[in-house]
Design an enzyme around this catalytic site. Structure first.
Site, PDB file in Angstrom:
ATOM      1  N   HIS A 163       0.833  -1.220   0.000  1.00  0.00           N
ATOM      2  CA  HIS A 163       0.000   0.000   0.000  1.00  0.00           C
ATOM      3  C   HIS A 163       0.863   1.264   0.000  1.00  0.00           C
ATOM      4  O   HIS A 163       0.444   2.307   0.483  1.00  0.00           O
ATOM      5  CB  HIS A 163      -0.942   0.038   1.197  1.00  0.00           C
ATOM      6  CG  HIS A 163      -1.640  -1.264   1.439  1.00  0.00           C
ATOM      7  ND1 HIS A 163      -2.802  -1.619   0.801  1.00  0.00           N
ATOM      8  CD2 HIS A 163      -1.305  -2.311   2.233  1.00  0.00           C
ATOM      9  CE1 HIS A 163      -3.169  -2.834   1.194  1.00  0.00           C
ATOM     10  NE2 HIS A 163      -2.270  -3.278   2.057  1.00  0.00           N
ATOM     11  N   SER A 284      14.174  21.541 -16.670  1.00  0.00           N
ATOM     12  CA  SER A 284      12.935  22.284 -16.855  1.00  0.00           C
ATOM     13  C   SER A 284      13.264  23.608 -17.520  1.00  0.00           C
ATOM     14  O   SER A 284      14.321  24.191 -17.262  1.00  0.00           O
ATOM     15  CB  SER A 284      12.283  22.517 -15.498  1.00  0.00           C
ATOM     16  OG  SER A 284      11.412  23.629 -15.576  1.00  0.00           O
ATOM     17  N   GLU A 297       9.150   8.015 -17.143  1.00  0.00           N
ATOM     18  CA  GLU A 297       7.783   8.554 -17.276  1.00  0.00           C
ATOM     19  C   GLU A 297       7.219   8.243 -18.661  1.00  0.00           C
ATOM     20  O   GLU A 297       6.067   7.854 -18.809  1.00  0.00           O
ATOM     21  CB  GLU A 297       7.774  10.065 -17.040  1.00  0.00           C
ATOM     22  CG  GLU A 297       7.948  10.440 -15.583  1.00  0.00           C
ATOM     23  CD  GLU A 297       8.142  11.934 -15.413  1.00  0.00           C
ATOM     24  OE1 GLU A 297       7.389  12.710 -16.014  1.00  0.00           O
ATOM     25  OE2 GLU A 297       9.067  12.335 -14.681  1.00  0.00           O
TER      26      GLU A 297
END
Ligand code: ARG
Length: 469
Positions: A163, A284, A297
């Site tokens: 979890h 970025s 990703e």
């Protein structure tokens, strides 16, 4: 014999009273994606021609002319000098038309006893077989890299999660071996799928077979197929193998998406378990401090497109009556994109994973938090006679008190522990703290499939022998 309408590029025009509309030409043409099959198409044609000549269906001279013409076409394609024409619909008709332009009548005989229906089915299978072999080899390299990393980290401890909450300490080697298992099963699935891919459809012709005395087994032998498709109707229309391959690929991508999710999490500044080499990350345009794990990703995202291709192929086949239908032309783009996505992902992950930096101190520190050895304390009490449910309850009580006081299990000494658990005080000895340490906890899970470093080393040896699968 040439009818008025039978001009260059209109192979069946004698049957029609007007030329095909440009819109339909564009809609039905596949040459811009199926030219990917060009060299394989030539191989298939050469095998067919050799068989036709051996069976005396065409002459040896015709076969020799076909071989010669095809050599020239092959080099034109390799040198990117071949002129692909949308008017000629697909890769097969483009190559055949060029052959006839180069060698004349012999070129027109190549298609004897063959249809584009069995030709294209043969091409895709030949092409896919090469790609499956490439994918199996890439899976092997990637599994090797995972095993090397696991070996270097068979003693490294990090928290194991359920979890996404700290559960029990595990070794990083053990964690990586879980992925080795997944990618080993993926390899097995590819090998299994290859058996069904590697059957020859050629000879089925349009759907019903052909009246020429062909020798399908000879063609299968030349092209390296394990056998021939047993039913001509099935041979031209079956795309199960493409669906199976894409399903196996979707699982590969699913495994990558799981690993990617972990890499992204492990690299995030709050966690910092690992670092990926700069060459696999991006910055970025606005935030100068950022180093983003774009590769994992994207792999996570690309899983969606392969899953989509699987659904596309299943939907393509659903409800198709026997035998060949033009629907099947739509099999190529999903299949080609699936291959490209899986191949690129395997390549990039093999390189990226071999350059991962493991921050073992940070991993260890995280494992010491979150009461990851609470189960070990319960097991200790059970081994001294307490029923498991009571032990579970007793340790839950200890954890609760530690949480309230803001410290960890290892901050307790024997006196404090006994004071918290007066009913079981007599079961607690000094040795309790051995099982509460991270090393003690992982070492105690020393059975096949367990996380103990000794087991991890044994599992790595076993997995290495499976690499040559
Ligand atoms: N380009 C076609 C395909 O990919 C080749 C087979 C065409 N056959 C036909 N009867 N129209 O499936």
């Amino acid at each position: 014999m040439t009818s008025q309408l039978h001009k260059k590029g209109e192979i069946w025009s004698a049957r029609f009273s007007e030329p095909m509309s440009d819109l339909v030409k564009r809609y039905t043409s596949s040459v811009f994606f199926d030219k990917r099959l060009a060299l394989i198409d030539i191989e298939g044609s050469l095998a067919h021609s050799a068989m036709l000549s051996a069976q005396q269906i065409i002459s040896k001279d015709d076969d020799a002319a076909i071989q010669r013409g095809m050599e020239q076409i092959r080099s034109e394609i390799i040198r990117d000098e071949f002129e692909w024409q949308i008017d000629l619909e697909d890769v097969h008709l483009n190559i055949e038309a060029r052959l006839t332009a180069l060698i004349g009548d012999a070129g027109k005989k190549l298609h004897t006893g063959r249809s584009r229906n069995d030709q294209v089915a043969t091409d895709i299978r030949l092409w896919l077989r090469v790609e499956i072999d490439r994918i199996i080899a890439l899976l092997k390299s990637f599994r090797g890299v995972l095993l090397d990393l696991a070996e270097r980290n068979s003693d490294t401890i990090l928290p194991g999660f359920t979890h996404l909450q700290v559960a029990q300490p595990v070794t990083f080697g053990h964690h990586l071996l879980a992925y080795v298992e997944m990618f080993t099963r993926d390899t097995e699935r590819m090998l299994d799928c290859r058996k069904r891919v590697n059957q020859l459809p050629l000879g089925a012709a349009a759907l019903a077979g052909t009246s020429y005395p062909i020798d399908r087994r000879q063609v299968a032998k030349i092209l390296g197929f394990d056998g021939i498709c047993a039913n001509s109707l099935d041979a031209v229309s079956d795309r199960d193998f493409a669906i199976e391959f894409t399903a196996a690929s979707a699982l590969i991508m699913t495994h990558f998406s799981r690993l990617s999710e972990e890499l992204v999490l492990w690299m995030s500044p709050g966690v910092s378990f690992i670092d990926l080499a700069d060459r696999f990350c991006t910055g970025s345009s606005i935030m100068p401090q950022k180093k983003n794990p774009d590769v994992p990703e994207l792999a996570r995202g690309k899983t969606g497109r392969v899953n989509g291709h699987l659904v596309a192929l299943l939907t393509l086949m659903k409800g198709q009556p026997l035998a060949y239908n033009k629907d099947n032309q739509e099999d190529k783009e999903p299949l080609i994109d699936t291959v490209d996505t899986v191949v690129d992902t395997l390549r990039i992950f093999t390189e990226m994973t071999s350059g991962i930096t493991v921050n073992s101190d940070t991993m260890r520190a995280a494992a010491s938090q979150g009461f990851s050895t609470a189960t070990d304390l319960a097991d200790y009490l059970v081994k001294r006679g307490l029923p498991f449910r009571d032990a579970h309850e007793a340790v839950a009580h200890v954890v609760r008190i530690c949480v309230d006081r803001g410290h960890d299990l290892l901050d307790l000494n024997l006196g404090k522990l006994r004071a918290i658990l007066p009913e079981v005080a007599s079961l607690l000895g000094d040795d309790v703290f051995n099982c509460l340490t991270l090393e003690g906890s992982v070492a105690s899970r020393n059975h096949a499939g367990g996380t103990a470093p000794e087991q991890v080393r044994a599992a790595i040896i076993a997995a290495r022998t499976k690499l040559s699968l």
